[in-house]
Design an enzyme around this catalytic site. Structure first.
Site, PDB file in Angstrom:
ATOM      1  N   GLU A 207       0.811  -1.221   0.000  1.00  0.00           N
ATOM      2  CA  GLU A 207       0.000   0.000   0.000  1.00  0.00           C
ATOM      3  C   GLU A 207       0.847   1.276   0.000  1.00  0.00           C
ATOM      4  O   GLU A 207       0.551   2.245   0.703  1.00  0.00           O
ATOM      5  CB  GLU A 207      -0.990  -0.040   1.169  1.00  0.00           C
ATOM      6  CG  GLU A 207      -1.995  -1.187   0.991  1.00  0.00           C
ATOM      7  CD  GLU A 207      -2.995  -1.327   2.125  1.00  0.00           C
ATOM      8  OE1 GLU A 207      -2.877  -0.585   3.115  1.00  0.00           O
ATOM      9  OE2 GLU A 207      -3.887  -2.193   2.017  1.00  0.00           O
ATOM     10  N   GLU A 324      -4.982  -8.466  -1.631  1.00  0.00           N
ATOM     11  CA  GLU A 324      -5.539  -8.352  -0.281  1.00  0.00           C
ATOM     12  C   GLU A 324      -6.934  -7.779  -0.382  1.00  0.00           C
ATOM     13  O   GLU A 324      -7.148  -6.741  -1.013  1.00  0.00           O
ATOM     14  CB  GLU A 324      -4.657  -7.447   0.589  1.00  0.00           C
ATOM     15  CG  GLU A 324      -5.160  -7.259   2.012  1.00  0.00           C
ATOM     16  CD  GLU A 324      -4.287  -6.293   2.804  1.00  0.00           C
ATOM     17  OE1 GLU A 324      -3.046  -6.397   2.714  1.00  0.00           O
ATOM     18  OE2 GLU A 324      -4.846  -5.411   3.493  1.00  0.00           O
TER      19      GLU A 324
END
Length: 525
Positions: A207, A324
């Site tokens: 991220e 994810e």
């Protein structure tokens, strides 16, 4: 001439396949599911279902609010029989090891000059949810790999992409500048190869791209670092097979960032991963409404479609993965993310992502938080575990174009059957009162139905919540409770065999997998 006959008259090459489901006394509707069987529209990996395990210590902070009960790579009980059996049941299961804290992990190899200490909660930490740097001892890495080997896991390991970078501010998303210092990661990779541990893929960062969380890295810099990782892997794995995949960027999709990264990384990445939390925060009181709203569920199709188009336009051969996805972020919501109702969101995500070229889908998490496939305390399977296992066993690698005509509350996906003849259709009934009796039309059937079609049987798997309670953590399969026995064994997932001359009956707020072995279409030949 009735509605159904008018509809079916549109198709020149078809035949009906019916299945009798579990009956109920609710109102009923009719529908038709059309399988466009001339050619498959995509492929998924045979091990499409994937799960994650995080780095979180037992105490975890979510946006300044600390909670307990998170399983971690550092403290997960690897001797638990239920855990071992749950993973083995997939044979194999991809497991992605990583998450937010991976970017500040150091590895306790002999080349690491720092003390190998655990994560420590520090409210003064600028990002990473209030934790200082932590370390992975090689003893724990050995223990994890021993478990992975016994359980038949395909390991995806997320590397520390913030190592060596400097930070230009203290507020908001912190820009991270400078090149990645890969010395410690290279040391781990060399240790892993020397130990003959098999790694399916090395993933770079978590991220840090596009709409980053905590810290951000530019696409140009990220591309250079992934090229460096590719060079390390080629060097360390020279003469070693199988070679691992290079996976990146492991973050939320941003069309401009991903486009620049793909253009500048020179196909160094074999897999492009992105994350999805489309239900919003776990504290949202409207999660169930979102999950049961077909219009809301459709909202994420733009992400899948845009990534597919970016990959196509860049002429990059990399595959797309969901690296994810937990539905709702900040650990999900108890009695929603870990309850029966979540399987409508989860299975819809699996089906939808597959139609847009996603070849692997990693669920956040295998164990940890309120969105684990397994209960964090008892390791007992939550409902989504059984949904994932049925998908894994029934839905083959070839994805079929599917259209449902009838109520918008029915969602359908179909694949060529896995390790068997015919097709498997997934039905999700989001309606709380109506039963749907659906017939199947095969467009481009390979051959007409056999003469004894009325005597044929097929397999159905009806999933419902105990006592009809969407918040139940107990799932029923064909009316029977699914539960682990005293030896920690995962229960058998047995179908009911039904008369193929009757329609598929999908009860209110239920999920049905229908395996139709005599459905012969060109796409599955």
């Amino acid at each position: 001439m009735g509605y159904q006959n008018k509809l079916l008259g549109m198709f020149l090459c078809f035949y009906f396949i019916g299945v009798n489901g579990i009956g109920n006394s609710s109102a009923s509707d009719k529908g038709v599911v059309v399988i466009h069987g001339k050619a498959f529209i995509g492929r998924i990996d045979d091990d499409f279902v994937c799960a994650t395990i995080d780095w979180w210590p037992p105490e975890k902070c979510d946006w300044g609010k600390c909670s307990w009960g998170h399983a971690s790579l550092l403290n997960l009980d690897l001797n638990n029989k239920i855990l071992l059996n749950a993973v083995r049941a997939f044979s194999p299961l991809k497991i992605r090891l990583g998450g937010t804290l991976q970017d500040i992990v150091t590895y306790g190899t002999k080349d690491n000059m720092e003390s190998c200490i655990p994560f420590v909660l520090n409210p003064k930490a600028r990002f990473n949810f209030g934790f200082t740097h932590g370390c992975l001892p090689m003893q724990r890495w050995d223990e994890l790999n021993s478990f992975f080997q016994k359980a038949g896991v395909k390991v995806i390991f997320g590397l520390n992409a913030l190592a060596g970078r400097s930070f230009t501010s203290d507020a908001g998303v912190v820009p991270a500048v400078g090149p990645w210092n890969y010395a410690n990661a290279e040391s781990l990779i060399r240790y892993t190869v020397a130990k003959k541990y098999t790694i399916h893929g090395w993933e770079f960062g978590n991220e840090l791209c596009g709409n980053a969380i905590g810290a951000s890295v530019t696409a140009d810099r990220y591309a250079s670092d992934v090229i460096a990782l590719k060079n390390i892997v080629q060097d360390v794995y020279r003469g070693v097979e199988p070679k691992p995949l290079i996976i990146a960027p492991g973050g939320f999709f941003d069309v401009n960032w991903f486009t620049e990264f793909l253009n500048k990384s020179r196909e160094s990445a074999n897999v492009i991963t992105h994350h999805i939390y489309n239900l919003g925060p776990g504290v949202d009181d409207h999660l169930v409404e979102k999950i049961l709203d077909p219009t809301f569920l459709d909202g994420v199709t733009n992400t899948f479609r845009d990534l597919k188009n970016v990959l196509r336009s860049s002429r990059n051969s990399a595959k797309a993965w969901v690296g994810e996805a937990g539905g709702s972020y900040n650990s999900g919501r108890h009695l929603v993310s870990d309850a029966f109702v979540n399987s409508f969101w989860y299975l819809d995500q699996l089906g939808m992502s597959a139609t847009y070229g996603t070849s692997t889908y990693c669920r956040q998490t295998l164990i940890g938080g309120n969105y684990g496939l397994l209960n964090t305390t008892t390791f007992m399977p939550n409902p989504d575990y059984y949904s994932a296992l049925l998908w894994h066993r029934l839905m083959g690698s070839r994805v079929l174009s599917t259209t449902f005509y009838g109520t918008k509350k029915i969602r359908t996906y179909a694949h060529c059957a896995k390790e068997s003849k015919g097709i498997t259709i997934l039905f999700l009934n989001l309606d709380d009162s109506a039963t749907v009796n659906a017939r199947v039309t095969l467009n481009y059937a390979k051959k007409p139905p056999p003469q004894n079609a009325g005597k044929l049987q097929r397999r159905e798997y009806h999933l419902t919540a105990k006592d009809g309670n969407l918040h139940s953590q107990t799932m029923l399969l064909n009316g029977n409770i699914l539960s682990v026995n005293s030896d920690g064994d995962i229960p058998p997932l047995n179908p009911i065999y039904v008369d193929s001359s009757k329609p598929i009956t999908v009860g209110p707020l239920s999920i049905v997998f229908a395996h139709i072995p005599d459905a012969a279409i060109q796409a599955c030949s």
